[in-house]
Motif scaffolding. Structure first.
Motif, short mmCIF file in Angstrom:
data_model
loop_
_atom_site.label_atom_id
_atom_site.label_comp_id
_atom_site.label_asym_id
_atom_site.label_seq_id
_atom_site.Cartn_x
_atom_site.Cartn_y
_atom_site.Cartn_z
N THR A 1 0.57 -1.02 0.24
CA THR A 1 0.00 -0.03 -0.05
C THR A 1 0.84 1.11 -0.17
N PRO A 2 0.56 2.06 -0.87
CA PRO A 2 1.57 3.30 -1.12
C PRO A 2 1.35 4.19 0.06
N ASN A 3 2.37 5.20 0.72
CA ASN A 3 2.11 6.07 1.75
C ASN A 3 3.21 7.20 1.26
N GLY A 4 2.87 8.27 2.17
CA GLY A 4 3.82 9.48 2.07
C GLY A 4 3.17 10.52 2.94
N SER A 5 4.17 11.60 3.06
CA SER A 5 3.74 12.79 3.94
C SER A 5 4.72 13.73 4.00
N PHE A 6 4.62 14.68 4.70
CA PHE A 6 5.56 15.96 4.79
C PHE A 6 5.72 16.41 6.17
N TYR A 7 6.85 16.24 6.69
CA TYR A 7 7.02 16.80 8.20
C TYR A 7 8.18 17.82 8.00
N THR A 8 8.14 18.52 9.20
CA THR A 8 9.39 19.55 9.57
C THR A 8 9.77 19.20 10.88
N PHE A 9 9.61 18.33 11.71
CA PHE A 9 9.80 18.22 12.94
C PHE A 9 11.35 17.66 13.26
N THR A 10 12.12 17.43 12.17
CA THR A 10 13.53 16.89 12.35
C THR A 10 14.29 18.32 12.37
N SER A 11 13.75 19.43 12.19
CA SER A 11 14.59 20.70 12.05
C SER A 11 15.36 20.84 13.74
N ARG A 12 16.57 21.23 13.68
CA ARG A 12 17.55 21.34 14.80
C ARG A 12 18.01 22.50 15.22
N LEU A 13 18.35 22.59 16.30
CA LEU A 13 18.89 23.65 17.24
C LEU A 13 19.98 23.39 18.08
N GLY A 14 20.97 23.77 18.03
CA GLY A 14 22.43 23.59 18.91
C GLY A 14 23.24 24.83 19.19
N ILE A 15 23.84 24.64 20.10
CA ILE A 15 24.77 25.65 20.64
C ILE A 15 26.21 24.93 21.00
N ASP A 16 27.21 25.65 20.36
CA ASP A 16 28.60 25.23 20.65
C ASP A 16 29.04 26.25 22.19
N VAL A 17 29.92 25.86 22.73
CA VAL A 17 30.54 26.69 23.85
C VAL A 17 32.09 26.52 24.10
N THR A 18 32.71 27.36 24.05
CA THR A 18 33.89 27.35 24.30
C THR A 18 34.46 28.21 25.52
N GLY A 19 35.05 27.59 26.55
CA GLY A 19 35.00 28.16 27.88
C GLY A 19 36.67 28.31 28.20
N PRO A 20 36.82 28.66 29.52
CA PRO A 20 38.41 29.17 30.03
C PRO A 20 39.16 27.71 30.10
N ASN A 21 40.25 27.84 29.69
CA ASN A 21 41.28 26.65 29.76
C ASN A 21 41.40 26.12 31.18
N ILE A 22 41.51 25.03 31.36
CA ILE A 22 41.64 24.06 32.66
C ILE A 22 43.30 23.75 32.58
N GLY A 23 43.91 24.60 33.15
CA GLY A 23 45.72 24.02 33.02
C GLY A 23 45.93 24.33 31.69
N THR A 24 46.31 23.26 30.80
CA THR A 24 46.71 23.41 29.46
C THR A 24 45.62 23.03 28.49
N ALA A 25 44.46 22.54 29.04
CA ALA A 25 43.45 22.04 28.21
C ALA A 25 42.54 22.92 27.85
N LYS A 26 42.20 23.13 26.52
CA LYS A 26 41.06 24.08 25.90
C LYS A 26 39.66 23.24 26.32
N THR A 27 38.74 23.96 27.02
CA THR A 27 37.51 23.38 27.26
C THR A 27 36.46 23.38 26.40
N SER A 28 35.57 22.67 25.87
CA SER A 28 34.35 23.18 25.06
C SER A 28 32.98 22.17 25.54
#
Length: 407
Positions: free
Chosen positions: A70-97
């Protein structure tokens, strides 16, 4: 004097916040995505049909008519995405993110609730780094197909994000990776269906070790994966309940490469996979013996040979071709019963899919059209080998239209 005192109090109060934030950077990213699709038959396709895997077997009605044709089909937008990348102060010699990423394409019946895609912190010392949190499974890796379907090559390409502790070491073009992983959203199969209890009761996380080499447009690598599950902790046997100590352990192996030219890419990956159904691959395990005294079971994993290749050309106008093939190689031990198996697609002997797509790409925009024929050969499991016999084929044709706006 009172006014000066108030100013000093305000400065002292606000300074810790300012001091904490002045070494941070924040970058939001994401996209709005619309998927319009059509299939000629019913399919294994989670996320309301968006995550296409393979066509379902014939399901005859009282007159012998196939209910799944049986054929089927549809239209969706719920896989739209939102993200945030953060970089922070170093811990010793390590860069944090850190990264936090979400969308609406979750694992429940609701497509109006946010779910976690990625959430982790990372410490980077240059040559080495440690990641703690949820991100892509190392079997997904740095080599994945460039296609329009949301499944990104599954069930030929592992697709999974898991909580993990990952260590990477970089030296002279080499990247060595070691990961310990737990399950949260993508779950293994077992007697209770899909559940995180199997690995939780195991007290042994998944392990992966691998290596990648990058040089002059080439990326090549390989890895080994181990999973150890406890399918049950108790057994109902002859009207009595017994405590049992069961375990199913399996190894998988993968190799991959990618070459990036001026206007084209060619990539491929091959796996000998065992019990990787939680990564959207065909796979699982079956019962190989039962203790007549208490019903305690032993298990044997199914082996699947899986390979895909992908070619893309161009930048603005980009045609692409993807071909994936999976073969059921059976089990190492005999099965007690062909029906006492747990996993996905275990009655499929072979699966072959192709994707042909063309996309138009502009800054912040992608518009594309994709055609995907898939053929699955279904049958019954031979109890002696676990292989599939007496096969017949079913075919689905899928057409996908895609519009994406990136930010």
């Amino acid at each position: 004097m009172k006014r000066v005192a108030l100013v000093l109090v305000a400065i002292i109060t606000l300074f810790p916040v300012y001091a904490q934030r002045k070494n941070f950077t924040y970058k939001f990213y994401g996209f709005v995505r619309g998927d319009l699709f059509y299939n000629t038959r019913a399919n294994m396709a989670p996320v309301d049909g968006n995550f296409y895997l393979y066509p379902l077997d014939k399901n005859p009605d009282a007159n012998g008519e196939d209910l799944n044709a049986t054929p089927n089909g549809s239209f969706y937008t719920f896989t739209s995405r939102l993200g945030i990348d953060v970089t922070g102060p170093n811990i010793g010699t390590a860069k944090t993110s850190a990264k936090l990423e979400t969308d609406f394409g979750g694992f429940s019946g609701s497509t109006t609730m946010l779910r976690i895609r990625q959430a982790y912190v990372n410490l980077d010392w240059g040559k080495s780094s440690v990641l703690i949190g949820q991100t892509w499974h190392p079997l997904f890796g740095a080599v994945m197909p460039d296609i329009l379907n949301l499944s990104t090559g599954a069930p030929f390409q592992p697709f999974n994000r898991q909580p993990q502790i990952r260590y990477q070491y970089n030296v002279k073009g080499w990247k060595l990776t070691a990961s310990a992983l737990w399950q949260l959203q993508y779950l293994s199969s077992g007697p209770k269906g899909m559940s995180e209890d199997y690995i939780k009761n195991s007290c042994v996380p998944e392990f992966y070790v691998g290596a990648d080499y990058v040089s002059h447009g080439w990326l090549m690598g390989a890895g080994v994966h181990l999973i150890s599950l406890k399918p049950r902790t108790s057994s109902e046997w002859q009207d009595k309940t017994y405590k049992v100590n069961e375990r199913m352990t399996a190894l998988s192996y993968e190799a991959h490469f990618k070459y990036t030219g001026k206007n084209y890419t060619f990539a491929a990956k091959s796996l000998m996979a065992a019990c990787l159904d939680h990564t959207a691959l065909l796979g699982g395990y079956g019962v190989s013996s039962i203790n007549p005294e208490n019903g305690e079971q032993e298990y044997t994993p199914f082996r699947h040979s899986t390979t895909w290749i992908n070619f893309t050309y161009g930048k603005k106008w980009k045609p692409a071709l993807f071909v994936g093939y999976t073969k059921n190689m059976g089990t190492g031990k005999s099965l007690v019963e062909p029906t006492k198996v747990y996993g996905m697609g275990l009655n499929i002997d072979q699966l072959l899919s192709a994707n042909v797509n063309l996309s138009y790409n502009l800054p912040h925009w992608q518009i594309g059209l994709e055609y995907c024929p898939s053929i699955a050969w279904y049958g019954s499991n031979d109890p002696g080998t676990g292989k599939v016999k007496d096969t017949h084929s079913v075919t689905n044709h899928r057409i996908l239209g895609l519009v994406m706006y990136y930010f």
